[in-house]
Design a protein around this motif. Structure first.
Motif, PDB file in Angstrom:
ATOM      1  N   ILE A   4       0.926  -1.017   0.199  1.00 49.33           N
ATOM      2  CA  ILE A   4       0.103  -0.442  -0.225  1.00 49.33           C
ATOM      3  C   ILE A   4       0.778   1.075  -0.236  1.00 49.33           C
ATOM      4  O   ILE A   4       0.695   2.095  -0.353  1.00 49.33           O
ATOM      5  N   SER A  25     -11.206   4.452   0.417  1.00 53.64           N
ATOM      6  CA  SER A  25     -10.502   3.818   1.300  1.00 53.64           C
ATOM      7  C   SER A  25     -11.993   2.445   1.564  1.00 53.64           C
ATOM      8  O   SER A  25     -12.368   1.529   2.471  1.00 53.64           O
ATOM      9  N   TYR A  27     -14.651  -0.385   1.844  1.00 53.16           N
ATOM     10  CA  TYR A  27     -14.463  -1.939   1.817  1.00 53.16           C
ATOM     11  C   TYR A  27     -13.567  -1.962   2.546  1.00 53.16           C
ATOM     12  O   TYR A  27     -13.127  -3.893   2.060  1.00 53.16           O
ATOM     13  N   HIS A  28     -12.569  -1.078   2.770  1.00 53.55           N
ATOM     14  CA  HIS A  28     -11.171  -1.709   2.374  1.00 53.55           C
ATOM     15  C   HIS A  28     -10.856  -1.735   4.438  1.00 53.55           C
ATOM     16  O   HIS A  28     -11.429  -1.262   4.518  1.00 53.55           O
ATOM     17  N   ALA A  32      -5.249  -1.457   6.308  1.00 51.21           N
ATOM     18  CA  ALA A  32      -5.064  -0.660   5.079  1.00 51.21           C
ATOM     19  C   ALA A  32      -4.884   1.310   5.264  1.00 51.21           C
ATOM     20  O   ALA A  32      -3.931   1.156   4.641  1.00 51.21           O
ATOM     21  N   GLU A  46     -14.815   7.931   1.839  1.00 49.96           N
ATOM     22  CA  GLU A  46     -15.601   6.462   2.049  1.00 49.96           C
ATOM     23  C   GLU A  46     -17.585   6.581   1.574  1.00 49.96           C
ATOM     24  O   GLU A  46     -17.649   8.480   1.264  1.00 49.96           O
ATOM     25  N   THR A 215      -8.695   1.332  -5.744  1.00 51.60           N
ATOM     26  CA  THR A 215      -8.013   0.533  -6.307  1.00 51.60           C
ATOM     27  C   THR A 215      -6.875   0.757  -6.757  1.00 51.60           C
ATOM     28  O   THR A 215      -5.537  -0.656  -6.366  1.00 51.60           O
ATOM     29  N   PHE A 218      -5.340   0.858  -2.893  1.00 53.18           N
ATOM     30  CA  PHE A 218      -5.608  -0.585  -1.493  1.00 53.18           C
ATOM     31  C   PHE A 218      -6.051  -2.428  -2.714  1.00 53.18           C
ATOM     32  O   PHE A 218      -6.036  -2.853  -1.912  1.00 53.18           O
ATOM     33  N   GLU A 220      -8.035  -4.670  -5.350  1.00 49.93           N
ATOM     34  CA  GLU A 220      -9.330  -4.384  -5.355  1.00 49.93           C
ATOM     35  C   GLU A 220     -10.083  -4.656  -3.507  1.00 49.93           C
ATOM     36  O   GLU A 220      -9.061  -4.929  -2.444  1.00 49.93           O
ATOM     37  N   ARG A 221     -11.498  -4.367  -3.816  1.00 49.65           N
ATOM     38  CA  ARG A 221     -12.278  -4.003  -2.633  1.00 49.65           C
ATOM     39  C   ARG A 221     -12.334  -5.583  -1.672  1.00 49.65           C
ATOM     40  O   ARG A 221     -12.420  -6.251  -2.148  1.00 49.65           O
ATOM     41  N   VAL A 222     -12.232  -5.524  -0.197  1.00 49.66           N
ATOM     42  CA  VAL A 222     -12.498  -6.049   0.706  1.00 49.66           C
ATOM     43  C   VAL A 222     -13.768  -6.423   0.697  1.00 49.66           C
ATOM     44  O   VAL A 222     -14.431  -5.962   1.794  1.00 49.66           O
TER      45      VAL A 222
END
Length: 223
Positions: A4, A25, A27-28, A32, A46, A215, A218, A220-222
Motif C-alpha cells: 500500500i 478506502s 470496503y478496505h 490498510a 468513504e 484500487t 489498496f 481490489e475491494r474486500v
C-alpha cells in the motif's frame, strides 16, 4: 515498504503540485488505512455511513474524512459531528439537512456540488442547467453552516480517452463559469474533484484539484 505504501508513492508521483489525493478506502480494513496513514496520507474517502463511523472511531483523529457516495438525508446526522467534506451534494434539500445538523454540532461543513456530465444513466448529480438554476435561486446563501467549496463529477466509464478528456473539460469550463458568476471573491471555492483510479492522469490535465483513487492504492475491494 508495504504494498500500500508503494502504491501510494506511485500515485503521488503522478500528481502535480496543487492536486491532492483522496484515498478511497471503502470496503478496505482499518489496517490498510493505517498503513496509508503512516505513509503520510490524511484524506480518506468513504461512501457508507456505518463503515465510515466505525473507521472514524478506530483511526487517528486528524484524518480528513470525505464522504464521496450518495448521501441520504436521514443519514446526515451520523456524520455531521466529524465529516470534513461531503463531496456528492446533488440537491438543495440535502444542503438544508447538512446545514441543520452542522448547526447543531456548531460546525461548518464543506461540500462539493455533484454534476452529472457522463453519458451513463445515473440518478444523481445536477445537470449543468439545474446547477445554474439552484445557484441563481440563492437559497444556499442563507445556509450559514454549509460552505460550497467546489464541484465534483465522474467521467463516463469508457476506454475512449478523448471522450473522458472532453467530459473533464466540460466540468472545468463550468467550474470557471460558476466561479466567475457566483463565487468571484470567495477563495474557498477552488476545488475540482474529478479523476479516479483509471482516469486521474487525464483529470489533472483538466484542472482537477482532488483525485479519488482507491484500487490503485489498496487493490481490489474486500467485501
Amino acid at each position: 515498504m508495504g504494498i500500500i505504501t508503494k502504491n501510494l508513492s506511485d500515485v503521488r508521483s503522478l500528481l502535480p503540485e496543487g492536486v491532492r489525493l483522496v484515498a478511497v478506502s471503502k470496503y478496505h480494513p482499518e489496517e490498510a488505512l493505517q498503513e496509508a496513514y503512516e505513509a503520510g496520507q490524511r484524506i480518506f474517502g468513504e461512501s457508507h455511513v456505518q463503515e465510515l463511523m466505525r473507521k472514524q472511531e478506530a483511526l487517528p483523529k486528524d484524518i480528513q474524512w470525505h464522504f464521496i457516495g450518495h448521501l441520504q438525508t436521514n443519514k446526515v446526522k451520523y456524520i455531521a459531528p466529524f465529516i470534513d467534506t461531503i463531496e456528492a451534494v446533488d440537491s438543495i434539500r440535502l444542503m438544508r439537512e447538512i446545514n441543520k445538523h452542522a448547526e447543531r454540532c456548531q460546525r461548518c461543513i464543506k461540500i462539493l456540488l455533484e454534476l452529472h456530465i457522463a453519458t451513463e444513466e445515473t440518478k444523481y448529480g445536477f445537470s449543468l442547467d439545474e446547477c445554474r438554476q439552484m445557484l441563481a435561486e440563492g437559497e444556499w446563501r442563507q445556509l450559514e453552516h454549509v460552505q460550497i467549496v467546489g464541484l465534483m463529477m465522474m467521467a463516463s466509464n469508457v476506454d475512449d480517452e478523448t471522450q473522458i478528456a472532453r467530459e473533464f473539460d466540460i466540468a472545468a469550463q463550468f467550474f470557471n463559469e460558476v466561479k466567475a458568476g457566483f463565487f468571484p471573491d470567495d477563495a474557498a471555492f477552488c476545488e475540482r474533484s474529478w479523476g479516479m483510479s483509471h482516469d486521474f492522469p487525464i483529470a489533472v490535465r483538466h484542472q482537477s484539484t482532488l483525485v479519488r483513487v482507491g484500487t490503485r492504492i489498496f487493490g481490489e475491494r474486500v467485501y
